[in-house]
Design a protein around this motif. Structure first.
Motif, PDB file in Angstrom:
ATOM      1  N   MET A 254      -7.342  62.559  50.382  1.00 57.64           N
ATOM      2  CA  MET A 254      -5.963  62.154  50.545  1.00 57.64           C
ATOM      3  C   MET A 254      -4.935  63.059  49.869  1.00 57.64           C
ATOM      4  SD  MET A 254      -6.863  59.830  52.457  1.00 57.64           S
ATOM      5  CE  MET A 254      -8.132  58.604  52.790  1.00 57.64           C
TER       6      MET A 254
ATOM      7  N   SER B 268      -3.324  61.601  55.231  1.00 60.60           N
ATOM      8  CA  SER B 268      -4.476  62.280  54.668  1.00 60.60           C
ATOM      9  C   SER B 268      -4.350  63.775  54.901  1.00 60.60           C
ATOM     10  CB  SER B 268      -5.734  61.748  55.335  1.00 60.60           C
ATOM     11  OG  SER B 268      -5.548  61.752  56.733  1.00 60.60           O
ATOM     12  N   ASP B 269      -5.137  64.522  54.192  1.00 61.03           N
ATOM     13  CA  ASP B 269      -5.226  65.960  54.457  1.00 61.03           C
ATOM     14  C   ASP B 269      -5.697  66.119  55.897  1.00 61.03           C
ATOM     15  OD1 ASP B 269      -4.686  66.212  51.798  1.00 61.03           O
ATOM     16  OD2 ASP B 269      -6.727  66.768  51.234  1.00 61.03           O
ATOM     17  N   THR B 270      -5.282  67.177  56.478  1.00 63.64           N
ATOM     18  CA  THR B 270      -5.586  67.447  57.894  1.00 63.64           C
ATOM     19  C   THR B 270      -6.907  66.876  58.349  1.00 63.64           C
ATOM     20  OG1 THR B 270      -4.452  69.529  57.686  1.00 63.64           O
ATOM     21  CG2 THR B 270      -5.809  69.228  59.618  1.00 63.64           C
TER      22      THR B 270
END
Lengths: 243, 243
Positions: free
Chosen positions: A158, A241-243
């Motif tokens: 995240m 979230s991250d990619t």
DNA sequence: TCGCAGACTTGACCCAGGACAAGGGCGGAG
DNA sequence: CTCCGCCCTTGTCCTGGGTCAAGTCTGCGA
């Protein structure tokens, strides 16, 4: 450092404890409850900033938080401190010490608190007699694993904004479970402690609080934090979230 | 997806299993071992890429890895996958399902593997009779918590280079515990899976492998990885943290 | 009541690791 | 044996969060 000790004269008992639906006695009948009460005689007050146990201490007793808030942290090989949890009322501390017989974490009260001590060896004896208690104990151990996985998920996937939102929702939910107002959180921990727990720096935590406030998702008054838009926070978490 | 099942005709028994000093039967005498053997009758082969259980499946049995390697991953609210562990021989899977009665994680074999299934309800019954087994089971649950804390520590405090070094040392140590050569690791997981587990992207993992190789700490032949300088790696870990 | 120390906020800049892209190698299928 | 697809490596550039640096707020003690 030292800890006040006020034994059973304050007739605290699991059977009359408001946390009995969260803590160890879930699902016990009256007689079983009595046997557990026999075990859990000792209560301790731990004042804000005091330590309840330290890494390396032999495991004598598990501790259930009765009132208040703790932080548990461990020191890594490189000397880094990492907070692994913020136990609140009804939650057990020291479970990770069973494997080696010595505590791995350090438990420090974040506010004036009270704990119930559960002598571990005697508890194991009782479990053999009380299948329901045994099962509940296993559920608590298992739940601790699940909680840790949730933290791993947060740390691993995240962004900063999401982490903070998830942290606040988590605290809010836990308050709700205890019948307290879930939309008003008086944070007992500092920004630095939150950051340490979430893998962020305190400045970043502060910025994310501001960002959430600017979006009208929360409101803040110092450490007192209000959830303004629970659904908005949740929605944020679901894509943040991250990619 | 489906799973081959080859019951007890291959007379596998805990009592003769090479993992009995790591797994559930630690410390049992011959008679106790027999009672555990009665419980753990069913073995399953799980071929590489197959799933042993999925999130949401009701918990029927815990599974002990007998041979091979698994990955356990969970899906977050935002749909992100996060690997929470790479269980290898002698390690139990499914412990986090006890709290709700349903699996939270997904278990997928990373190579052709074999597991012993331990029906959970019957196990709890047996624990009440066998205090030593009960204690060992608690140690395993507690150890799972400690393992998760170690991962939290890595995710929360460490740089990419340290994470990868710690990961390799961990695998190496676990091989060592099983009497295998700790300096030669045949990684059953991809760079992407390692990265997912450590909170890194696959390219970063690859770069860190190269960096460790350039420092002569490890050598690599595809997925086969050799620990060249264990002390060097350990030293790196002891200072390789975020500020 | 005031003063001080610790906690929090905010701004400016920087860097570790992510994103994107372009090969290279290896193992399985035919 | 060759081809194909997947995994891995490496390069270049970019960005989220860290670092450093001012302030500001707050609660407590005198």
């Amino acid at each position: 450092m030292s800890v006040t000790n006020f034994e059973a004269n304050l007739k605290h008992r699991c059977s009359s404890c408001s946390l009995r639906e969260i803590c160890l006695p879930v699902g016990l009948d009256a007689e079983e409850m009595t046997r557990l009460d026999d075990l859990v005689k000792r209560r301790r007050r731990v004042f804000s900033g005091q330590s309840l146990f330290r890494a390396g201490d032999p495991l004598q007793a598990l501790a259930a938080v009765r009132t208040g808030f703790f932080k548990i942290y461990e020191i890594s090989v490189s000397g880094q401190e990492q907070i692994t949890g913020f136990p609140m009322s009804g939650e057990l501390m020291g479970l990770d010490a069973i494997s080696t017989g010595a505590h791995r974490g350090n438990a420090v009260a974040l506010e004036d608190s009270e704990v119930c001590e559960i002598p571990f060896t005697r508890l194991e004896g009782l479990l053999a007699d009380l299948p329901r208690l045994q099962h509940q104990f296993h559920k608590l151990l298992s739940g601790a694993i699940a909680t840790d996985h949730a933290l791993v998920m947060i740390l691993g996937t995240m962004t900063a904004e999401f982490k903070v939102a998830a942290f606040l929702l988590n605290l809010s939910d836990r308050r709700g479970q205890r019948g307290e107002d879930p939309s008003e959180i008086l944070l007992p921990m500092s920004r630095e402690e939150i950051g340490n727990y979430l893998g962020l720096k305190l400045e970043t935590v502060s910025r994310m609080f501001s960002k959430l406030r600017d979006q009208n998702l929360i409101a803040t008054e110092g450490r007192k934090t209000f959830i303004r838009d629970r659904e908005g926070l949740r929605a944020l978490c679901q894509q943040g979230s991250d990619t």
